[in-house]
Design an enzyme around this catalytic site. Structure first.
Site, short mmCIF file in Angstrom:
data_model
loop_
_atom_site.label_atom_id
_atom_site.label_comp_id
_atom_site.label_asym_id
_atom_site.label_seq_id
_atom_site.Cartn_x
_atom_site.Cartn_y
_atom_site.Cartn_z
CD GLU A 50 44.04 31.97 41.34
OE1 GLU A 50 43.92 31.46 42.56
OE2 GLU A 50 45.22 32.16 40.87
CG ASP A 75 44.75 39.64 44.79
OD1 ASP A 75 44.77 40.39 45.80
OD2 ASP A 75 44.63 38.40 45.50
CG ASP A 124 37.43 38.10 53.80
OD1 ASP A 124 36.74 37.35 54.35
OD2 ASP A 124 38.18 39.08 54.43
CE LYS A 128 32.21 41.72 61.96
NZ LYS A 128 33.12 42.77 62.69
CG ASP A 160 39.17 27.70 54.49
OD1 ASP A 160 39.10 28.73 53.54
OD2 ASP A 160 39.25 28.12 55.61
#
Length: 223
Positions: A50, A75, A124, A128, A160
Protein backbone atom coordinates in the site's frame (compact mmCIF):
# COMPACT_ATOMS: atom_id res chain seq x y z
CA UNK A 1 -0.64 16.39 16.21
CA UNK A 2 1.73 18.10 18.65
CA UNK A 3 5.50 17.90 18.21
CA UNK A 4 5.89 16.02 21.51
CA UNK A 5 3.39 13.41 20.37
CA UNK A 6 5.21 13.05 17.04
CA UNK A 7 8.55 12.58 18.76
CA UNK A 8 7.04 9.96 21.05
CA UNK A 9 5.70 8.04 18.05
CA UNK A 10 9.00 8.30 16.23
CA UNK A 11 10.75 6.80 19.25
CA UNK A 12 8.18 4.01 19.51
CA UNK A 13 8.55 3.21 15.82
CA UNK A 14 12.23 2.56 16.44
CA UNK A 15 11.29 -0.21 18.88
CA UNK A 16 8.63 -1.84 16.69
CA UNK A 17 9.71 -5.08 15.04
CA UNK A 18 7.38 -4.45 12.11
CA UNK A 19 8.75 -1.01 11.17
CA UNK A 20 11.71 -0.50 8.84
CA UNK A 21 13.22 2.97 8.39
CA UNK A 22 16.08 2.85 5.88
CA UNK A 23 17.95 6.00 4.88
CA UNK A 24 18.05 7.03 1.23
CA UNK A 25 21.78 6.29 1.19
CA UNK A 26 21.23 2.77 2.52
CA UNK A 27 18.78 2.01 -0.28
CA UNK A 28 21.01 3.50 -2.95
CA UNK A 29 23.93 1.41 -1.69
CA UNK A 30 21.81 -1.75 -1.82
CA UNK A 31 19.15 -2.84 0.64
CA UNK A 32 19.73 -6.36 2.05
CA UNK A 33 15.96 -6.88 1.95
CA UNK A 34 15.69 -6.30 -1.79
CA UNK A 35 14.95 -9.69 -3.30
CA UNK A 36 14.71 -11.23 0.18
CA UNK A 37 11.33 -10.13 1.47
CA UNK A 38 10.07 -13.69 1.75
CA UNK A 39 12.88 -14.31 4.23
CA UNK A 40 11.73 -11.26 6.17
CA UNK A 41 8.24 -12.73 6.49
CA UNK A 42 9.51 -16.32 6.85
CA UNK A 43 7.15 -17.55 4.14
CA UNK A 44 6.66 -17.53 0.37
CA UNK A 45 3.23 -15.86 0.42
CA UNK A 46 2.38 -13.09 -2.08
CA UNK A 47 3.51 -9.57 -1.22
CA UNK A 48 1.09 -6.65 -1.52
CA UNK A 49 2.05 -2.98 -1.09
CA UNK A 50 0.00 0.00 0.00
CA UNK A 51 1.68 3.19 -1.19
CA UNK A 52 1.06 6.33 0.83
CA UNK A 53 -0.52 4.18 3.52
CA UNK A 54 -1.24 7.03 5.97
CA UNK A 55 -2.42 5.57 9.28
CA UNK A 56 -2.25 2.07 7.82
CA UNK A 57 -5.97 1.32 8.10
CA UNK A 58 -6.19 -0.26 4.66
CA UNK A 59 -3.05 -2.34 5.17
CA UNK A 60 -4.34 -3.61 8.51
CA UNK A 61 -7.85 -4.34 7.21
CA UNK A 62 -6.50 -6.35 4.27
CA UNK A 63 -4.05 -8.22 6.49
CA UNK A 64 -6.84 -9.25 8.85
CA UNK A 65 -8.91 -10.62 5.97
CA UNK A 66 -6.03 -12.36 4.20
CA UNK A 67 -3.57 -13.97 6.67
CA UNK A 68 -1.85 -15.85 3.82
CA UNK A 69 -0.78 -12.64 2.09
CA UNK A 70 2.05 -10.35 3.27
CA UNK A 71 1.23 -6.63 3.38
CA UNK A 72 3.69 -3.74 3.39
CA UNK A 73 2.55 -0.16 3.98
CA UNK A 74 4.88 2.56 2.73
CA UNK A 75 4.77 6.20 3.76
CA UNK A 76 7.25 8.95 4.58
CA UNK A 77 5.25 10.09 7.61
CA UNK A 78 6.10 7.62 10.33
CA UNK A 79 4.02 9.38 12.97
CA UNK A 80 0.96 8.49 10.90
CA UNK A 81 1.57 4.78 10.31
CA UNK A 82 2.60 4.40 13.96
CA UNK A 83 -1.06 3.59 14.65
CA UNK A 84 -1.15 0.82 12.06
CA UNK A 85 2.14 -0.66 13.22
CA UNK A 86 1.02 -0.64 16.85
CA UNK A 87 -2.31 -2.26 15.97
CA UNK A 88 -0.55 -5.00 14.00
CA UNK A 89 1.65 -5.80 16.99
CA UNK A 90 -1.28 -5.75 19.40
CA UNK A 91 -3.23 -8.15 17.18
CA UNK A 92 -0.22 -10.35 16.36
CA UNK A 93 -0.59 -9.70 12.65
CA UNK A 94 2.67 -11.22 11.50
CA UNK A 95 1.87 -10.54 7.86
CA UNK A 96 2.26 -6.75 8.20
CA UNK A 97 5.30 -4.49 7.88
CA UNK A 98 5.59 -0.70 7.52
CA UNK A 99 8.42 1.13 5.78
CA UNK A 100 9.23 4.80 6.25
CA UNK A 101 10.66 6.04 2.96
CA UNK A 102 9.86 7.90 -0.26
CA UNK A 103 7.67 5.98 -2.70
CA UNK A 104 9.96 7.03 -5.54
CA UNK A 105 12.54 4.60 -4.08
CA UNK A 106 10.29 1.56 -4.48
CA UNK A 107 12.56 0.00 -7.11
CA UNK A 108 15.45 0.14 -4.63
CA UNK A 109 13.36 -1.65 -1.99
CA UNK A 110 12.03 -4.50 -4.11
CA UNK A 111 13.49 -6.70 -6.81
CA UNK A 112 11.98 -7.45 -10.19
CA UNK A 113 8.84 -9.63 -9.94
CA UNK A 114 8.87 -9.50 -6.12
CA UNK A 115 5.46 -7.84 -5.62
CA UNK A 116 2.06 -9.30 -6.55
CA UNK A 117 -0.22 -6.30 -6.10
CA UNK A 118 -0.15 -2.57 -5.31
CA UNK A 119 -2.83 -0.44 -3.64
CA UNK A 120 -2.81 3.35 -3.93
CA UNK A 121 -5.50 4.70 -1.62
CA UNK A 122 -6.56 8.34 -1.62
CA UNK A 123 -3.26 9.89 -2.71
CA UNK A 124 -2.70 13.62 -3.02
CA UNK A 125 -3.84 14.27 -6.63
CA UNK A 126 -1.15 16.94 -7.10
CA UNK A 127 -3.49 18.91 -9.36
CA UNK A 128 -1.08 21.70 -10.33
CA UNK A 129 0.83 20.99 -13.55
CA UNK A 130 4.11 21.73 -11.80
CA UNK A 131 3.33 18.83 -9.42
CA UNK A 132 2.81 16.24 -12.17
CA UNK A 133 6.05 14.45 -11.29
CA UNK A 134 4.66 13.77 -7.81
CA UNK A 135 1.44 12.07 -8.96
CA UNK A 136 1.65 8.43 -7.94
CA UNK A 137 0.24 7.22 -11.25
CA UNK A 138 2.41 9.25 -13.61
CA UNK A 139 4.42 7.45 -16.32
CA UNK A 140 7.64 7.32 -14.29
CA UNK A 141 5.96 5.79 -11.26
CA UNK A 142 4.21 3.22 -13.49
CA UNK A 143 7.62 2.13 -14.81
CA UNK A 144 8.83 1.58 -11.26
CA UNK A 145 5.70 -0.40 -10.36
CA UNK A 146 6.08 -2.51 -13.50
CA UNK A 147 9.63 -3.34 -12.49
CA UNK A 148 8.75 -4.74 -9.06
CA UNK A 149 5.44 -6.41 -10.01
CA UNK A 150 5.04 -9.96 -11.29
CA UNK A 151 4.03 -10.24 -14.96
CA UNK A 152 0.29 -10.26 -14.18
CA UNK A 153 0.58 -7.97 -11.16
CA UNK A 154 -2.32 -5.70 -10.31
CA UNK A 155 -2.42 -2.00 -9.41
CA UNK A 156 -5.46 -0.55 -7.62
CA UNK A 157 -6.21 3.17 -7.41
CA UNK A 158 -8.96 4.27 -5.05
CA UNK A 159 -9.56 8.01 -4.76
CA UNK A 160 -12.12 10.71 -4.10
CA UNK A 161 -10.45 12.93 -6.71
CA UNK A 162 -12.24 13.04 -10.07
CA UNK A 163 -9.11 14.71 -11.44
CA UNK A 164 -6.84 11.87 -10.33
CA UNK A 165 -9.27 9.28 -11.66
CA UNK A 166 -9.56 10.97 -15.06
CA UNK A 167 -5.84 11.69 -15.34
CA UNK A 168 -4.92 8.09 -14.56
CA UNK A 169 -7.54 6.55 -16.81
CA UNK A 170 -6.49 8.75 -19.72
CA UNK A 171 -2.83 7.92 -19.20
CA UNK A 172 -3.53 4.17 -19.00
CA UNK A 173 -5.63 4.10 -22.17
CA UNK A 174 -3.20 6.35 -24.03
CA UNK A 175 -0.20 4.14 -23.18
CA UNK A 176 -1.98 0.87 -23.96
CA UNK A 177 -2.08 -0.49 -20.42
CA UNK A 178 -4.77 -3.00 -19.45
CA UNK A 179 -7.69 -1.49 -17.54
CA UNK A 180 -9.55 -4.31 -15.79
CA UNK A 181 -12.19 -2.20 -14.06
CA UNK A 182 -12.96 1.50 -13.72
CA UNK A 183 -15.88 3.40 -12.24
CA UNK A 184 -16.38 6.96 -11.07
CA UNK A 185 -18.76 6.08 -8.21
CA UNK A 186 -18.14 2.56 -6.91
CA UNK A 187 -20.75 2.61 -4.15
CA UNK A 188 -23.44 3.27 -6.76
CA UNK A 189 -22.28 0.43 -8.99
CA UNK A 190 -23.46 -3.11 -8.05
CA UNK A 191 -20.66 -4.62 -10.17
CA UNK A 192 -17.91 -3.16 -7.98
CA UNK A 193 -15.81 -5.98 -6.46
CA UNK A 194 -16.83 -6.54 -2.83
CA UNK A 195 -13.24 -6.38 -1.59
CA UNK A 196 -13.07 -2.77 -2.80
CA UNK A 197 -16.15 -1.52 -0.96
CA UNK A 198 -15.81 -3.66 2.17
CA UNK A 199 -12.54 -2.01 3.20
CA UNK A 200 -12.52 1.72 3.96
CA UNK A 201 -10.06 4.24 5.30
CA UNK A 202 -11.05 6.79 7.93
CA UNK A 203 -11.14 9.57 5.34
CA UNK A 204 -13.11 7.42 2.91
CA UNK A 205 -15.90 6.94 5.46
CA UNK A 206 -15.94 10.70 6.01
CA UNK A 207 -16.19 11.36 2.27
CA UNK A 208 -19.10 8.90 2.04
CA UNK A 209 -20.94 10.62 4.89
CA UNK A 210 -20.68 13.86 2.92
CA UNK A 211 -22.04 12.13 -0.19
CA UNK A 212 -18.77 12.41 -2.09
CA UNK A 213 -18.32 9.73 -4.80
CA UNK A 214 -15.38 7.33 -4.52
CA UNK A 215 -13.66 6.26 -7.73
CA UNK A 216 -11.66 3.12 -8.44
CA UNK A 217 -9.41 1.76 -11.20
CA UNK A 218 -7.92 -1.74 -11.34
CA UNK A 219 -5.25 -2.22 -13.98
CA UNK A 220 -2.19 -4.04 -15.25
CA UNK A 221 0.86 -2.21 -16.60
CA UNK A 222 1.83 -3.43 -20.07
CA UNK A 223 4.97 -2.50 -22.00
Amino acid sequence: MGSKNKLKRFRENETFSNVIQPTREELINGSPLKGNWHSHFNNTNPIVLELGCGKGEYTIALARKNPNINYIGIDLKGARFWRGAKTALEENLNNVTFIRTQIELIDLLFDKNEVTEIWITFPDPQIKYTRTKHRLTNAEFLKKYHHVLISDGIVNLKTDSEFMHGYTLGLLHGAGHEVLYAHHNIYKNPETPIEVTSTQTFYESQYLEKGKPITYIKFRIRY
